[in-house]
Design a protein around this motif. Structure first.
Motif, PDB file in Angstrom:
ATOM      1  N   ASN A 333       0.847  -1.118   0.097  1.00 24.32           N
ATOM      2  CA  ASN A 333       0.207   0.186   0.167  1.00 24.32           C
ATOM      3  C   ASN A 333       0.834   1.182  -0.187  1.00 24.32           C
ATOM      4  N   GLY A 334       0.929   2.029  -1.247  1.00 24.99           N
ATOM      5  CA  GLY A 334       1.541   3.247  -1.153  1.00 24.99           C
ATOM      6  C   GLY A 334       1.107   4.536  -0.665  1.00 24.99           C
ATOM      7  N   MET A 335      -0.229   4.377  -0.182  1.00 21.73           N
ATOM      8  CA  MET A 335      -0.957   5.394   0.567  1.00 21.73           C
ATOM      9  C   MET A 335      -0.127   5.929   1.833  1.00 21.73           C
ATOM     10  N   GLY A 336      -0.006   7.250   2.110  1.00 23.70           N
ATOM     11  CA  GLY A 336       0.889   7.754   3.148  1.00 23.70           C
ATOM     12  C   GLY A 336       2.189   7.531   3.200  1.00 23.70           C
ATOM     13  N   TYR A 337       2.880   7.100   2.123  1.00 21.62           N
ATOM     14  CA  TYR A 337       4.434   6.707   2.098  1.00 21.62           C
ATOM     15  C   TYR A 337       5.022   7.952   1.786  1.00 21.62           C
ATOM     16  N   TYR A 338       6.204   8.092   2.425  1.00 25.52           N
ATOM     17  CA  TYR A 338       6.946   9.433   2.392  1.00 25.52           C
ATOM     18  C   TYR A 338       8.454   9.114   2.842  1.00 25.52           C
ATOM     19  N   LYS A 339       9.706   9.975   2.534  1.00 30.89           N
ATOM     20  CA  LYS A 339      10.879  10.009   3.052  1.00 30.89           C
ATOM     21  C   LYS A 339      10.980  11.120   3.905  1.00 30.89           C
ATOM     22  N   ASP A 340      11.673  10.862   4.978  1.00 30.74           N
ATOM     23  CA  ASP A 340      11.961  12.320   5.896  1.00 30.74           C
ATOM     24  C   ASP A 340      13.285  12.921   5.403  1.00 30.74           C
ATOM     25  N   TYR A 341      13.693  13.871   6.066  1.00 29.34           N
ATOM     26  CA  TYR A 341      14.856  14.816   5.398  1.00 29.34           C
ATOM     27  C   TYR A 341      16.116  13.773   5.550  1.00 29.34           C
ATOM     28  N   LEU A 342      16.182  12.902   6.310  1.00 34.65           N
ATOM     29  CA  LEU A 342      17.338  12.012   6.281  1.00 34.65           C
ATOM     30  C   LEU A 342      17.241  10.749   5.155  1.00 34.65           C
ATOM     31  N   GLY A 343      16.045  10.878   4.405  1.00 34.22           N
ATOM     32  CA  GLY A 343      15.906   9.978   3.373  1.00 34.22           C
ATOM     33  C   GLY A 343      15.434   8.458   3.872  1.00 34.22           C
ATOM     34  N   ASN A 344      15.007   8.352   5.310  1.00 36.63           N
ATOM     35  CA  ASN A 344      14.394   7.364   5.742  1.00 36.63           C
ATOM     36  C   ASN A 344      12.927   7.121   5.284  1.00 36.63           C
ATOM     37  N   GLU A 345      12.482   5.746   4.894  1.00 34.54           N
ATOM     38  CA  GLU A 345      10.984   5.475   4.405  1.00 34.54           C
ATOM     39  C   GLU A 345      10.095   5.483   5.707  1.00 34.54           C
ATOM     40  N   ASN A 346       8.973   6.185   5.716  1.00 35.44           N
ATOM     41  CA  ASN A 346       7.957   6.396   6.573  1.00 35.44           C
ATOM     42  C   ASN A 346       6.553   6.386   6.081  1.00 35.44           C
ATOM     43  N   TYR A 347       5.732   5.917   6.913  1.00 33.08           N
ATOM     44  CA  TYR A 347       4.253   5.926   6.512  1.00 33.08           C
ATOM     45  C   TYR A 347       3.278   6.863   7.456  1.00 33.08           C
ATOM     46  N   TYR A 348       2.496   7.682   6.883  1.00 34.58           N
ATOM     47  CA  TYR A 348       1.864   8.833   7.587  1.00 34.58           C
ATOM     48  C   TYR A 348       0.584   7.853   8.233  1.00 34.58           C
ATOM     49  N   ASP A 349       0.492   7.636   9.840  1.00 34.43           N
ATOM     50  CA  ASP A 349      -0.396   7.105  10.377  1.00 34.43           C
ATOM     51  C   ASP A 349      -1.778   7.407  10.129  1.00 34.43           C
ATOM     52  N   ASN A 350      -2.124   8.594   9.884  1.00 37.57           N
ATOM     53  CA  ASN A 350      -3.478   9.135  10.039  1.00 37.57           C
ATOM     54  C   ASN A 350      -3.629   9.361   8.428  1.00 37.57           C
ATOM     55  N   GLU A 351      -3.541   8.569   7.552  1.00 36.96           N
ATOM     56  CA  GLU A 351      -3.893   8.818   5.941  1.00 36.96           C
ATOM     57  C   GLU A 351      -5.353   8.313   5.922  1.00 36.96           C
ATOM     58  N   THR A 352      -6.336   8.850   6.590  1.00 32.86           N
ATOM     59  CA  THR A 352      -7.628   8.030   6.856  1.00 32.86           C
ATOM     60  C   THR A 352      -8.678   8.911   5.918  1.00 32.86           C
ATOM     61  N   ASP A 353      -9.825   8.240   5.870  1.00 29.16           N
ATOM     62  CA  ASP A 353     -11.079   8.649   5.147  1.00 29.16           C
ATOM     63  C   ASP A 353     -12.192   8.443   6.657  1.00 29.16           C
TER      64      ASP A 353
END
Length: 431
Positions: A333-353
């Motif tokens: 699931n690619g929804m909520g995926y992002y990279k922080d300023y250090l290049g680490n992969e993260n997912y936003y917990d509240n990507e909700t409807d």
């Protein structure tokens, strides 16, 4: 050898005498001899969950020999009762006499196809719906029908689901509840996630495949789906049901009804809660709903009021899985995926409807004489909510935010930024 078997048979004789018996039969209309589908049966004041099928047939198994009282009730017919002794398997033919009560099928006469209607259609009875109702959305009750494809964003049938009939999606499928349009006034689509566990309040449904008329929005090119909510039970009842499944899926439902009070008044209620982690990563669902129906059922008049509502919180999974990733990771699931300023992969917990939809229906059906019946309905739908998303490297001017000076250096401006955004929806639909 025969003499050795005799003591064993004598020991087993009491068990054979307690053999389980079967009571089966058919319920028909006394005047027309046509089968009555969905009749309720009580045996010794115990509600038998297996009601009559499309041919009016019923079967009650695992009975012991003894005296019984059978009570059969069906809306629009007089109560049938009989006492009998059951010593062996028994078959019965039960004829019900019509009572002066208008049945609620008159409400959906204009939107349902019949034997003489030149259209391909298929009916699902309340018994069939109840048998296949696992808490999943309405489309999953229809997935075995011809030319029908059902999809689920979360992969479990709970949350966002879609349906295509003859290749056409829901914005070209006319969908009604008690003859009242359900399609969204703006997109002409139907979001089943706003009606969790509505199958538990559905008495029957019909799917008409192919081009048809539409009660709202664009023409129905793919199909029409007509749902009829449950008719009031002739007698008071209460039911609590719970179910659990894979991916931490849970469903809890409470239902109760007054039965016909003073022969004409009835109230039915339902409260449901569904939750699931989903098959797709983070595609969880937290759904709540209720249904209340009450009205007057007379010889020539039905006045019925329905109020039902659904509230949903789901993690977004509507982007699907890219084909190159699908080969190695079927839960991606690619929804909520992002990279922080250090290049680490993260997912936003509240990507909700987050959305709630309330429905109000008032229907009047009046017998005008003979076979002529008039119907009028008022309806109002209120929807409100939002969805939240993480957005990276967005232009601030797109959000009407002025560029921000860098602290200590007024000549440098921050024109892009990561941000959290919410998009709100507040809509009304009435007719």
């Amino acid at each position: 050898m025969k003499f050795r078997l005799l003591p064993a048979l004598l020991v087993l004789l009491p068990f054979f005498s307690m053999a389980q018996l079967t009571l089966k039969g058919r319920v028909i209309d006394e005047q027309t001899a046509s089968p009555l589908q969905g009749a309720h049966l009580r045996l010794n004041n115990r509600l038998v969950k297996t009601t009559t099928d499309a041919k009016g047939m019923f079967e009650i198994n695992d009975l012991k020999a003894g005296s019984y009282k059978l009570k059969v009730t069906y809306l629009g017919y007089r109560v049938w009762e009989a006492y009998f002794d059951l010593e062996a398997n028994k078959s019965m033919l039960i004829s019900l006499e019509q009572a002066p009560v208008l049945t609620q099928e008159t409400i959906i006469t204009a939107t349902r196809a019949g034997d003489k209607t030149p259209v391909t259609y298929q009916n699902l009875s309340g018994k069939e719906i109840s048998k296949n109702n696992q808490g999943r959305d309405i489309p999953f009750l229809l997935e075995q029908m011809p030319a029908t494809v059902v999809t689920s964003d979360a992969g479990t049938g709970i949350g966002y689901t879609g349906i295509r009939i003859r290749g056409t999606d829901m914005n070209r499928i006319n969908i009604t509840v008690n003859g009242i349009p359900l399609n969204d006034a703006e997109s002409h689509s139907v979001f089943w996630v706003n009606m969790p566990d509505f199958a538990s309040s559905t008495g029957s449904l019909q799917v008409q495949r192919g081009v048809g008329t539409s009660t709202n929005g664009a023409a129905a090119f793919g199909a029409s789906i007509n749902l009829l909510t449950e008719a009031p039970a002739p007698e008071a009842y209460g039911e609590v049901s719970s179910a659990a499944g894979s991916f931490n899926t849970f469903r809890n439902t409470v239902q109760a009804g007054t039965g016909l009070m003073k022969g004409n008044w009835a109230v039915d209620t339902r409260l449901s809660k569904l939750s699931s982690d989903g098959y797709i990563d983070r595609a969880f669902s937290d759904l709540k709903s209720f249904y209340v129906s009450g009205g007057y059922f007379g010889a020539n008049t039905i006045l019925k009021v329905n109020v039902f509502s659904g509230k949903e919180i789901t993690y977004q999974a509507w982007d699907g899985i890219p084909s190159d990733i699908l080969k190695t990771n079927r839960t991606y699931n690619g929804m909520g995926y992002y990279k922080d300023y250090l290049g680490n992969e993260n997912y936003y917990d509240n990507e909700t409807d987050n959305y709630q939809q309330d429905h109000y229906q008032m229907m009047l059906s009046q017998r005008l004489g003979g076979n002529l019946t008039g119907n009028i309905a008022l309806h109002y739908t209120r929807g409100f909510g939002y969805y939240e998303q993480f957005k990276d490297d967005e232009d601030l001017t797109d959000y009407l935010v002025a560029p921000v000076p860098v602290p200590g250096n007024d000549t440098l401006l921050i024109t892009q930024s990561d941000l959290i955004r919410r998009k709100y929806l507040d809509n009304d639909f009435y007719g």
